[in-house]
Design a protein around this motif. Structure first.
Motif, PDB file in Angstrom:
ATOM      1  N   PHE A   1     -33.743 -56.659 -25.441  1.00 39.20           N
ATOM      2  CA  PHE A   1     -33.893 -55.321 -25.998  1.00 39.20           C
ATOM      3  C   PHE A   1     -32.909 -54.483 -25.194  1.00 39.20           C
ATOM      4  O   PHE A   1     -33.042 -54.365 -23.978  1.00 39.20           O
ATOM      5  CB  PHE A   1     -35.308 -54.784 -25.816  1.00 39.20           C
ATOM      6  CG  PHE A   1     -36.360 -55.511 -26.620  1.00 39.20           C
ATOM      7  CD1 PHE A   1     -36.038 -56.461 -27.568  1.00 39.20           C
ATOM      8  CD2 PHE A   1     -37.692 -55.233 -26.418  1.00 39.20           C
ATOM      9  CE1 PHE A   1     -37.012 -57.126 -28.303  1.00 39.20           C
ATOM     10  CE2 PHE A   1     -38.683 -55.876 -27.145  1.00 39.20           C
ATOM     11  CZ  PHE A   1     -38.341 -56.819 -28.083  1.00 39.20           C
ATOM     12  N   ARG A   2     -31.918 -53.935 -25.844  1.00 45.04           N
ATOM     13  CA  ARG A   2     -30.858 -53.211 -25.155  1.00 45.04           C
ATOM     14  C   ARG A   2     -30.747 -51.783 -25.668  1.00 45.04           C
ATOM     15  O   ARG A   2     -30.993 -51.517 -26.841  1.00 45.04           O
ATOM     16  CB  ARG A   2     -29.513 -53.894 -25.372  1.00 45.04           C
ATOM     17  CG  ARG A   2     -29.412 -55.278 -24.800  1.00 45.04           C
ATOM     18  CD  ARG A   2     -27.947 -55.635 -24.623  1.00 45.04           C
ATOM     19  NE  ARG A   2     -27.686 -57.022 -24.368  1.00 45.04           N
ATOM     20  CZ  ARG A   2     -27.781 -57.618 -23.184  1.00 45.04           C
ATOM     21  NH1 ARG A   2     -28.177 -56.933 -22.141  1.00 45.04           N
ATOM     22  NH2 ARG A   2     -27.489 -58.895 -23.049  1.00 45.04           N
ATOM     23  N   MET A   3     -30.330 -50.930 -24.746  1.00 47.99           N
ATOM     24  CA  MET A   3     -29.970 -49.560 -25.091  1.00 47.99           C
ATOM     25  C   MET A   3     -28.584 -49.325 -24.529  1.00 47.99           C
ATOM     26  O   MET A   3     -28.255 -49.825 -23.452  1.00 47.99           O
ATOM     27  CB  MET A   3     -30.952 -48.577 -24.464  1.00 47.99           C
ATOM     28  CG  MET A   3     -32.368 -48.711 -24.971  1.00 47.99           C
ATOM     29  SD  MET A   3     -33.511 -47.705 -24.018  1.00 47.99           S
ATOM     30  CE  MET A   3     -33.542 -48.603 -22.466  1.00 47.99           C
ATOM     31  N   ASP A   4     -27.795 -48.561 -25.250  1.00 45.07           N
ATOM     32  CA  ASP A   4     -26.469 -48.214 -24.751  1.00 45.07           C
ATOM     33  C   ASP A   4     -26.109 -46.847 -25.302  1.00 45.07           C
ATOM     34  O   ASP A   4     -26.626 -46.433 -26.351  1.00 45.07           O
ATOM     35  CB  ASP A   4     -25.436 -49.257 -25.178  1.00 45.07           C
ATOM     36  CG  ASP A   4     -24.130 -49.139 -24.408  1.00 45.07           C
ATOM     37  OD1 ASP A   4     -24.100 -48.481 -23.347  1.00 45.07           O
ATOM     38  OD2 ASP A   4     -23.130 -49.699 -24.878  1.00 45.07           O
ATOM     39  N   ALA A   5     -25.241 -46.170 -24.588  1.00 45.32           N
ATOM     40  CA  ALA A   5     -24.752 -44.868 -25.037  1.00 45.32           C
ATOM     41  C   ALA A   5     -23.361 -44.661 -24.468  1.00 45.32           C
ATOM     42  O   ALA A   5     -23.013 -45.232 -23.427  1.00 45.32           O
ATOM     43  CB  ALA A   5     -25.701 -43.759 -24.587  1.00 45.32           C
ATOM     44  N   ASP A   6     -22.595 -43.850 -25.157  1.00 46.59           N
ATOM     45  CA  ASP A   6     -21.263 -43.486 -24.690  1.00 46.59           C
ATOM     46  C   ASP A   6     -20.997 -42.054 -25.138  1.00 46.59           C
ATOM     47  O   ASP A   6     -21.948 -41.310 -25.421  1.00 46.59           O
ATOM     48  CB  ASP A   6     -20.205 -44.478 -25.193  1.00 46.59           C
ATOM     49  CG  ASP A   6     -20.135 -44.597 -26.706  1.00 46.59           C
ATOM     50  OD1 ASP A   6     -20.571 -43.654 -27.417  1.00 46.59           O
ATOM     51  OD2 ASP A   6     -19.644 -45.627 -27.190  1.00 46.59           O
ATOM     52  N   GLN A   7     -19.742 -41.672 -25.240  1.00 44.72           N
ATOM     53  CA  GLN A   7     -19.436 -40.288 -25.593  1.00 44.72           C
ATOM     54  C   GLN A   7     -19.567 -40.001 -27.088  1.00 44.72           C
ATOM     55  O   GLN A   7     -19.354 -38.865 -27.514  1.00 44.72           O
ATOM     56  CB  GLN A   7     -18.060 -39.869 -25.089  1.00 44.72           C
ATOM     57  CG  GLN A   7     -16.899 -40.617 -25.693  1.00 44.72           C
ATOM     58  CD  GLN A   7     -16.453 -41.803 -24.852  1.00 44.72           C
ATOM     59  OE1 GLN A   7     -17.257 -42.475 -24.214  1.00 44.72           O
ATOM     60  NE2 GLN A   7     -15.164 -42.077 -24.866  1.00 44.72           N
ATOM     61  N   TYR A   8     -19.936 -40.993 -27.878  1.00 46.58           N
ATOM     62  CA  TYR A   8     -20.033 -40.819 -29.321  1.00 46.58           C
ATOM     63  C   TYR A   8     -21.433 -41.050 -29.895  1.00 46.58           C
ATOM     64  O   TYR A   8     -21.759 -40.513 -30.948  1.00 46.58           O
ATOM     65  CB  TYR A   8     -19.072 -41.775 -30.044  1.00 46.58           C
ATOM     66  CG  TYR A   8     -17.657 -41.664 -29.555  1.00 46.58           C
ATOM     67  CD1 TYR A   8     -16.884 -40.539 -29.838  1.00 46.58           C
ATOM     68  CD2 TYR A   8     -17.089 -42.675 -28.792  1.00 46.58           C
ATOM     69  CE1 TYR A   8     -15.584 -40.428 -29.375  1.00 46.58           C
ATOM     70  CE2 TYR A   8     -15.783 -42.574 -28.324  1.00 46.58           C
ATOM     71  CZ  TYR A   8     -15.033 -41.449 -28.613  1.00 46.58           C
ATOM     72  OH  TYR A   8     -13.754 -41.333 -28.146  1.00 46.58           O
ATOM     73  N   GLN A   9     -22.232 -41.906 -29.246  1.00 46.98           N
ATOM     74  CA  GLN A   9     -23.501 -42.315 -29.852  1.00 46.98           C
ATOM     75  C   GLN A   9     -24.439 -42.948 -28.830  1.00 46.98           C
ATOM     76  O   GLN A   9     -24.041 -43.310 -27.733  1.00 46.98           O
ATOM     77  CB  GLN A   9     -23.237 -43.326 -30.957  1.00 46.98           C
ATOM     78  CG  GLN A   9     -22.693 -44.646 -30.435  1.00 46.98           C
ATOM     79  CD  GLN A   9     -22.358 -45.619 -31.531  1.00 46.98           C
ATOM     80  OE1 GLN A   9     -22.538 -45.346 -32.697  1.00 46.98           O
ATOM     81  NE2 GLN A   9     -21.850 -46.788 -31.156  1.00 46.98           N
ATOM     82  N   GLY A  10     -25.667 -43.109 -29.277  1.00 44.13           N
ATOM     83  CA  GLY A  10     -26.649 -43.919 -28.571  1.00 44.13           C
ATOM     84  C   GLY A  10     -27.083 -45.017 -29.520  1.00 44.13           C
ATOM     85  O   GLY A  10     -27.130 -44.811 -30.735  1.00 44.13           O
ATOM     86  N   VAL A  11     -27.401 -46.189 -28.978  1.00 40.65           N
ATOM     87  CA  VAL A  11     -27.852 -47.296 -29.819  1.00 40.65           C
ATOM     88  C   VAL A  11     -28.947 -48.059 -29.079  1.00 40.65           C
ATOM     89  O   VAL A  11     -28.873 -48.260 -27.869  1.00 40.65           O
ATOM     90  CB  VAL A  11     -26.686 -48.229 -30.242  1.00 40.65           C
ATOM     91  CG1 VAL A  11     -26.048 -48.897 -29.050  1.00 40.65           C
ATOM     92  CG2 VAL A  11     -27.135 -49.267 -31.245  1.00 40.65           C
ATOM     93  N   ILE A  12     -29.971 -48.438 -29.821  1.00 38.19           N
ATOM     94  CA  ILE A  12     -31.023 -49.301 -29.284  1.00 38.19           C
ATOM     95  C   ILE A  12     -31.052 -50.530 -30.172  1.00 38.19           C
ATOM     96  O   ILE A  12     -30.886 -50.418 -31.399  1.00 38.19           O
ATOM     97  CB  ILE A  12     -32.391 -48.576 -29.225  1.00 38.19           C
ATOM     98  CG1 ILE A  12     -33.446 -49.466 -28.553  1.00 38.19           C
ATOM     99  CG2 ILE A  12     -32.830 -48.084 -30.587  1.00 38.19           C
ATOM    100  CD1 ILE A  12     -34.718 -48.732 -28.164  1.00 38.19           C
ATOM    101  N   MET A  13     -31.219 -51.699 -29.552  1.00 40.24           N
ATOM    102  CA  MET A  13     -31.127 -52.918 -30.353  1.00 40.24           C
ATOM    103  C   MET A  13     -31.949 -54.065 -29.792  1.00 40.24           C
ATOM    104  O   MET A  13     -32.271 -54.096 -28.608  1.00 40.24           O
ATOM    105  CB  MET A  13     -29.676 -53.356 -30.469  1.00 40.24           C
ATOM    106  CG  MET A  13     -29.100 -53.958 -29.206  1.00 40.24           C
ATOM    107  SD  MET A  13     -27.373 -54.437 -29.363  1.00 40.24           S
ATOM    108  CE  MET A  13     -26.587 -52.879 -29.029  1.00 40.24           C
TER     109      MET A  13
END
Length: 153
Positions: A47-59
């Motif tokens: 279960f991963r979460m990531d974010a950068d200068q454009y978006q956040g994503v959980i997967m």
């Protein structure tokens, strides 16, 4: 454009703050949990979460190097799709074949939040409000579904 050092420090600050914020919340089974580094108990299933200068994503990421096992895991998730959707309360993207930025083939089920910037602290409340309920819902879902994945341990 952000320097590598700004990116590293921004990510560290956000994920540390997010982890501290969630540290007081027990898992669906009532146990203390490291929410930022969630352990599914299944090798190559994250279960991963990531974010950068454009978006956040959980997967949910199925990253087994064996494409056949990834496909079996994906099919197993599909058998739980109705329960998954009821638990998370929304539609997620189901992507059978994905190649990440490093050329690694994975399978994933994910939800994105566009238009947020991890490096802008004013966006942190929106990112936290995006990640928190979905991560808690994933945990709740996993308490039911994990037994169907025990063959992949």
């Amino acid at each position: 454009m952000y320097s590598k050092e700004e990116i590293k420090k921004g990510k560290e600050r956000f994920w540390t703050r997010f982890g501290q914020y969630l540290s007081v919340i027990p898992s669906a089974e009532g146990e203390k949990i490291n929410w930022v580094n969630y352990k599914t108990g299944i090798k190559h299933l994250f279960f991963r979460m990531d974010a950068d200068q454009y978006q956040g994503v959980i997967m949910i990421e199925m990253a087994n190097p064996d494409a056949g096992i990834r496909e079996l895991q994906f099919e197993t998730f599909k058998t739980y799709k109705k329960i998954f959707e009821e638990t998370v309360g929304e539609d997620w993207v189901w992507e059978k074949e994905f190649v990440d930025a490093y050329g690694k083939a994975t399978t994933r089920i994910y939800k994105e939040l566009k238009g947020v910037n991890l490096y802008n602290e004013q966006d942190w409340p929106e990112l936290i409000s995006f990640f928190k309920p979905r991560l808690l819902a994933l945990d709740d879902f996993w308490t039911t579904a994990k037994y169907g994945f025990s063959i992949f341990k």
